[in-house]
Enzyme design. Structure first.
Site, PDB file in Angstrom:
ATOM      1  N   TYR A 118       0.812  -1.219   0.000  1.00 26.21           N
ATOM      2  CA  TYR A 118       0.000   0.000   0.000  1.00 26.21           C
ATOM      3  C   TYR A 118       0.843   1.266   0.000  1.00 26.21           C
ATOM      4  O   TYR A 118       0.291   2.369  -0.003  1.00 26.21           O
ATOM      5  CB  TYR A 118      -0.936   0.022   1.214  1.00 26.21           C
ATOM      6  CG  TYR A 118      -2.103  -0.932   1.108  1.00 26.21           C
ATOM      7  CD1 TYR A 118      -2.053  -2.050   0.291  1.00 26.21           C
ATOM      8  CD2 TYR A 118      -3.258  -0.712   1.827  1.00 26.21           C
ATOM      9  CE1 TYR A 118      -3.117  -2.930   0.214  1.00 26.21           C
ATOM     10  CE2 TYR A 118      -4.338  -1.578   1.754  1.00 26.21           C
ATOM     11  CZ  TYR A 118      -4.256  -2.690   0.945  1.00 26.21           C
ATOM     12  OH  TYR A 118      -5.320  -3.558   0.857  1.00 26.21           O
ATOM     13  N   LYS A 121       2.950 -14.325   5.542  1.00 31.21           N
ATOM     14  CA  LYS A 121       3.109 -15.325   4.478  1.00 31.21           C
ATOM     15  C   LYS A 121       4.607 -15.512   4.246  1.00 31.21           C
ATOM     16  O   LYS A 121       5.115 -15.398   3.119  1.00 31.21           O
ATOM     17  CB  LYS A 121       2.375 -14.819   3.214  1.00 31.21           C
ATOM     18  CG  LYS A 121       2.249 -15.820   2.089  1.00 31.21           C
ATOM     19  CD  LYS A 121       1.137 -16.823   2.286  1.00 31.21           C
ATOM     20  CE  LYS A 121       1.153 -17.842   1.166  1.00 31.21           C
ATOM     21  NZ  LYS A 121       0.175 -18.921   1.353  1.00 31.21           N
ATOM     22  N   ASP A 125      -3.393 -17.523   4.799  1.00 37.08           N
ATOM     23  CA  ASP A 125      -4.493 -18.322   4.235  1.00 37.08           C
ATOM     24  C   ASP A 125      -5.109 -19.217   5.310  1.00 37.08           C
ATOM     25  O   ASP A 125      -6.328 -19.352   5.412  1.00 37.08           O
ATOM     26  CB  ASP A 125      -4.057 -19.135   2.994  1.00 37.08           C
ATOM     27  CG  ASP A 125      -2.619 -19.594   3.041  1.00 37.08           C
ATOM     28  OD1 ASP A 125      -1.886 -19.185   3.957  1.00 37.08           O
ATOM     29  OD2 ASP A 125      -2.208 -20.380   2.169  1.00 37.08           O
ATOM     30  N   ASP A 159      -6.088  -5.394   6.016  1.00 36.84           N
ATOM     31  CA  ASP A 159      -7.233  -4.805   5.334  1.00 36.84           C
ATOM     32  C   ASP A 159      -8.270  -5.892   5.034  1.00 36.84           C
ATOM     33  O   ASP A 159      -9.461  -5.752   5.326  1.00 36.84           O
ATOM     34  CB  ASP A 159      -6.729  -4.149   4.030  1.00 36.84           C
ATOM     35  CG  ASP A 159      -7.746  -3.215   3.426  1.00 36.84           C
ATOM     36  OD1 ASP A 159      -8.790  -2.974   4.062  1.00 36.84           O
ATOM     37  OD2 ASP A 159      -7.505  -2.714   2.313  1.00 36.84           O
TER      38      ASP A 159
END
Ligand code: NAI
Length: 332
Positions: free
Chosen positions: A123, A170, A203, A227
């Site tokens: 972002y 991740k 995930d 987010d």
């Protein structure tokens, strides 16, 4: 007394802000209110979405409560929220997610807080076109950014009597960027021996949040994952309409509901003030007024349980004002 910048905003913003200030005044919250404009209303009156007077007031008071603002379509208007985040370096986006009585939801007994890094990651807007058919976006993660958000998350857990922090990442795939974030968050976690830290791959976190959200207390994560997870969690407890939020930095803290300006119901005394009121509760906690925060939360929960009090979006018969009357009555 603490000076507080009050930004009513657009659409339903002024209606719900009036009611929230009423509740704050009722509990004698120690604020001196300083009202300023932002959003479409400011664009029409002052010619700017975020007027200098509003920025100056936040800079001076370091504390603000903001109603939703309409982002005008077209004209290259930059989102007010993004502008504020950058101007005041509001690095922590904090969203408590809690199932409430009277609010239809898919998961009962959820009480967790997402602490999302607000300034880095994909972002940061570091993008380029390599050629007409190839675009590139840089994911920037720094030790400083990771450390301060992790510290915010662990401090919050400690302050609120929580015992578990989940660091969501991740790092199995993005070994450098997410690897750095995870390593730094774990290092910070070691300094909080009373809190257990676990790391969860994003995930798997999504799956766990849908199947067993009650296992989470505080989630610390990066900008993009935060987010997405925030909205997923809002969905668990009844949607964006009831969830509060805060953007917090060293220079300022701005509290606001997650929902927008709801132009479809503006001016009709139908809007639900719950999310903004919960944001005000977070603000009271932020300045250490926990007794007043707890009292408002208790009164809000009691009013929400009453079908005659709560607003129409929650299948109740109340209006913005009558619902607030019920909350104030509960406060005694
Ligand atoms: P919205 O959240 O304003 O409305 C979506 C639906 O939820 C509408 O049907 C609305 O009536 C309902 N709703 C929202 N808040 C409610 C409340 N407190 N009580 C009862 N019902 C409520 O989202 P939408 O329509 O996509 O956006 C409208 C405007 O708000 C846009 O200009 C958007 O850019 C802006 N916006 C501003 C935000 C902010 O300032 N933080 C956040 C999200 C949107």
């Amino acid at each position: 007394m603490t000076k507080l910048t009050v930004i009513p905003g657009d659409g339903i913003g002024p209606e719900i802000m009036t009611q929230v200030v009423r509740v704050l005044q009722h509990v004698k919250a120690p604020f001196e209110y300083e009202e300023h404009q932002a959003g479409e209303v400011a664009l029409h009156t002052v010619g700017e979405l975020l007027p200098k007077a509003t920025i100056d007031s936040i800079n001076k008071n370091k504390l603000a409560i903001k109603g939703p603002t309409t982002t005008p379509v077209g004209g290259g208007h930059k989102s007010i929220n993004v502008t504020m985040r950058q101007l005041f370096d509001l690095y922590a986006n904090v969203r408590p997610v809690r199932s409430l009585p009277g609010v239809k939801c898919v998961a009962p007994d959820v009480d967790l807080t997402i602490v999302r890094e607000n300034t880095e990651d994909l972002y940061a807007g570091i993008e380029r076109m390599i050629d007409d058919n190839t675009a590139e976006s840089i994911k920037r993660i720094t030790r400083k950014g990771s450390e301060r958000i992790a510290r915010y998350g662990f401090d919050l857990a400690q302050r609120t009597g929580k015992s578990k922090v989940a660091v969501v990442h991740k790092a199995n795939i993005m070994k450098m960027s997410d690897g750095l974030f995870l390593k730094v968050a774990q290092e910070v976690g070691w300094q909080y021996p009373s809190i257990s830290t676990k790391d969860v791959i994003v995930d798997n976190a999504c799956m766990q949040l849908v199947t067993k959200p009650q296992q989470f207390e505080v989630i610390v994560t990066q900008n993009l994952y935060g987010d997405i997870l925030s909205d997923l969690c809002a969905g668990l407890v009844g949607g964006l309409g009831v969830v509060p939020g805060a953007n917090i930095g060293e220079k300022a803290a701005i509290f606001e509901a997650v929902h927008g300006s709801a132009p479809d119901i503006a001016g009709q005394n139908k809007a639900n003030p719950t999310a903004l009121l919960q944001s005000a509760v977070m603000m009271l906690q932020h300045i250490g007024e926990n007794t007043k925060a707890d009292a408002i939360m208790k009164a809000l929960i009691a009013a929400l349980s009453d079908v005659n009090a709560r607003t129409g979006d929650l299948s109740g018969h109340g209006s913005t004002t009558s619902f607030t009357d019920a909350i104030i009555q509960q406060l005694g």
